[in-house]
Scaffold this active site. Structure first.
Site, PDB file in Angstrom:
ATOM      1  N   ASP A  65      -7.916  -5.155  -6.006  1.00 17.77           N
ATOM      2  CA  ASP A  65      -7.945  -4.697  -5.226  1.00 17.77           C
ATOM      3  C   ASP A  65      -8.122  -2.848  -5.826  1.00 17.77           C
ATOM      4  OD1 ASP A  65      -7.031  -2.606  -2.996  1.00 17.77           O
ATOM      5  OD2 ASP A  65      -4.833  -3.012  -3.161  1.00 17.77           O
ATOM      6  N   HIS A  99      -6.145  -6.648  -1.314  1.00 14.42           N
ATOM      7  CA  HIS A  99      -4.867  -5.047  -0.936  1.00 14.42           C
ATOM      8  C   HIS A  99      -3.781  -6.287  -0.637  1.00 14.42           C
ATOM      9  CE1 HIS A  99      -3.541  -1.462  -1.036  1.00 14.42           C
ATOM     10  NE2 HIS A  99      -4.121  -1.334   0.342  1.00 14.42           N
ATOM     11  N   SER A 156       0.825  -0.985   0.150  1.00 15.80           N
ATOM     12  CA  SER A 156       0.082  -0.170   0.092  1.00 15.80           C
ATOM     13  C   SER A 156       0.664   1.514   0.109  1.00 15.80           C
ATOM     14  CB  SER A 156      -0.954  -0.017   1.144  1.00 15.80           C
ATOM     15  OG  SER A 156      -1.486   0.870   1.504  1.00 15.80           O
TER      16      SER A 156
END
Ligand SMILES: *[C@@H]1O[C@H](CO)[C@@H](O)[C@H](O)[C@H]1NC(C)=O
Ligand SMILES: *[C@@H]1O[C@H](CO)[C@@H](O)[C@H](O)[C@H]1NC(C)=O
Ligand SMILES: *[C@@H]1O[C@H](CO)[C@@H](O)[C@H](O)[C@H]1NC(C)=O
Ligand SMILES: *[C@@H]1O[C@H](CO)[C@@H](O)[C@H](O)[C@H]1NC(C)=O
Ligand SMILES: *[C@@H]1O[C@H](CO)[C@@H](O)[C@H](O)[C@H]1NC(C)=O
Ligand SMILES: *[C@@H]1O[C@H](CO)[C@@H](O)[C@H](O)[C@H]1NC(C)=O
Length: 467
Positions: free
Chosen positions: A391, A416, A138
């Site tokens: 995601d 994710h 991320s």
């Protein structure tokens, strides 16, 4: 579990300001080290570039590193990002105003990581020639990629998992993020996206009367009842964020990342949203309430739903808001056609005004593109960009190969950064393949590095050639 192998919990003294000389203070940056599998001397170091939260939480949720440490004979280091967890440059005053928040930037964080690594290599016996690989997910993945770009002298390569390095102005269409969210719901149950799309009008209808607001508050078991139209607006954005978070954590097995959830949580949610078009607003919203409770009350321990919260308290939401209000300007928009949300254009001015009223700062929309290269990153090397097809952040990610050594790995059934999690018997083959390929690239980079420094080419009994 693997975290029991964690053998050090350290603080490193780092400059508050790496780029100016007037503020000469230092702060304690937290980092974790696990060296049980490390081959000394010269074994590799896998370095997690911490993101916007408590580093122990990322450490617990990055099982992949623990699993490959043994195969690579690697030491693990997890470094906390400044202003999060316990790494607060001004202690409790760190968030008191924008003067104190001024040193919360990605550039400062990367400099912290670089200085920490140089220090570890010169102080840990046997680490001087250890090749270091950056890993992150991320925002942490964005940092990993940027770390390799800015400090190729410090890290030999990077795994940037689910890293939306292109979710910046004029790099990708602002609506793609919510399109991915919508597709996840569309494929997880009959009429699921259509019913969420219809729910907004139904909420608007009910929230036009006091009795409707009361009905909604009771149906959703809200901790604080909705009182007026403003509350209804926040209620809708809370629901929207709930659907987004579900898309991020649509994992194939029971997991607890943002919230404790069942396997394939969107499928479970969609069981409550399979009405065809004949139901009343009330029936529709009863289904929506049941669906929301899958996310907020899977454990059955939640007395009420709090519309000020959508995820774990381990994430530093305020710090991330400040970063979004300065460097990390990520345009998002919806049109209600390609996505299941109420139409809302990206309005930079409104966002900037909000930032100014909350923090007294205004975002610099183009800075991230200037400092990190935007789409023109082809001169860099040794970065893996992995992305999950489920995601929403993949919309801002690198999803095709740029060069031979700027590689994109796609995980169609992954949410994710699924690849960073512990392996699981319910993992789809695509994530197993992704992890295997990531490991091969690590081995290739390590071999290249050891060739160039003249250290031993063999670092582990599980060594495999990769070309
Ligand atoms: C990480 O896992 C350890 C061991 O279960 C636990 O004590 C700790 O609270 C976890 N950290 C976070 C932030 O969840
Ligand atoms: C609001 O909901 C009521 C009851 O379902 C319905 O009769 C009415 O037509 C709706 N009004 C609007 C503006 O959609
Ligand atoms: C919608 O559902 C109702 C009740 O299940 C059913 O009677 C009706 O035929 C369905 N309508 C359509 C268009 O599928
Ligand atoms: C959560 O689930 C438990 C057990 O089913 C239930 O008693 C409780 O009322 C639920 N909480 C909410 C907010 O719906
Ligand atoms: C709701 O969440 C906010 C933000 O975390 C918190 O300050 C507040 O106390 C919570 N309210 C309830 C009723 O739990
Ligand atoms: C990029 O190249 C690698 C290595 O050839 C390959 O495995 C991968 O599938 C490619 N990625 C994409 C998105 O085509």
């Amino acid at each position: 579990m693997h975290y029991l192998l964690l053998n050090f919990f350290f603080f490193f003294c780092s400059q508050i300001d790496h780029f100016g000389f007037l503020q000469d203070g230092t702060f304690k940056q937290r980092y974790l080290v696990a060296d049980k599998h490390w081959h000394q001397p010269d074994g590799p170091i896998l370095f997690y570039t911490g993101n916007e939260g408590d580093i122990t939480w990322f450490c617990n949720n990055t099982g992949f590193m623990w699993e490959v440490a043994e195969q690579l004979g690697a030491m693990l280091v997890f470094a906390e990002h400044r202003y999060y967890g316990e790494s607060l440059p001004f202690g409790q005053a760190s968030y008191s105003d924008s003067k104190h928040l001024n040193y919360l930037t990605s550039e400062q964080a990367l400099a912290d990581f670089a200085v920490l690594i140089e220090n570890l290599k010169s102080t840990i016996p046997g680490a001087r020639n250890s090749p270091v690989i950056a890993i992150g997910g991320s925002y942490g993945g964005m940092l990993s990629a940027w770390f390799r770009m800015k400090y190729p002298n410090v890290v030999i390569g990077a795994l940037a998992a689910s890293a939306p390095i292109w979710q910046f102005p004029d790099m990708v269409p602002c609506g793609d993020f919510y399109k991915v969210v919508t597709q996840d719901f569309a494929k997880s149950g009959d009429n699921c996206d259509a019913n969420i799309r219809r729910s907004w009008k139904a909420i608007n209808n009910l929230s036009s009367s006091a009795s409707g607001l009361q009905w909604l508050s009771e149906e959703f078991s809200l901790c604080t009842p909705l009182k007026n139209n403003n509350d209804a607006v926040s209620f809708k954005s809370w629901l929207q964020e709930t659907w987004v978070n579900l898309a991020m954590v649509d994992y194939p097995y029971e997991a607890n990342f943002l919230q404790p959830l069942p396997a394939w949580p969107i499928q479970v949610v969609c069981k409550y949203l399979n009405f065809n078009s004949t139901v009343s607003d009330y029936q529709l919203l009863q289904g929506v309430a049941q669906a929301a409770k899958v996310y907020y009350n899977y454990t059955g321990n939640s007395p009420c739903l709090n519309t000020s919260q959508t995820a774990t308290g381990s994430l530093g939401a305020l710090g991330w808001f400040f970063q979004a209000c300065t460097e990390m300007v990520m345009p998002m928009c919806t049109d209600g056609v390609q996505d299941m949300f109420e139409p809302e254009e990206w309005n930079f001015q409104a966002f900037s005004d909000e930032c100014n009223s909350v923090f007294g700062v205004r975002p610099r929309a183009d800075w991230a593109g200037t400092v990190y290269g935007g789409k023109k990153i082809g001169s860099h090397s040794n970065i893996i960009f992995s992305n999950g097809g489920l995601d929403p952040w993949s919309a801002g990610g690198v999803t095709s190969n740029i060069t031979q050594s700027l590689v994109s790995i796609l995980i169609p059934d992954g949410a994710h950064h699924l690849d960073l999690r512990y392996s699981n018997k319910l993992d789809p083959p695509s994530v197993r393949d992704a992890r295997a390929l990531e490991l091969k690239y690590f081995q290739k980079w390590i071999r290249q590095a050891q060739k160039s420094t003249g250290t031993r080419p063999s670092i582990s009994k599980n060594w495999k050639m990769f070309t």
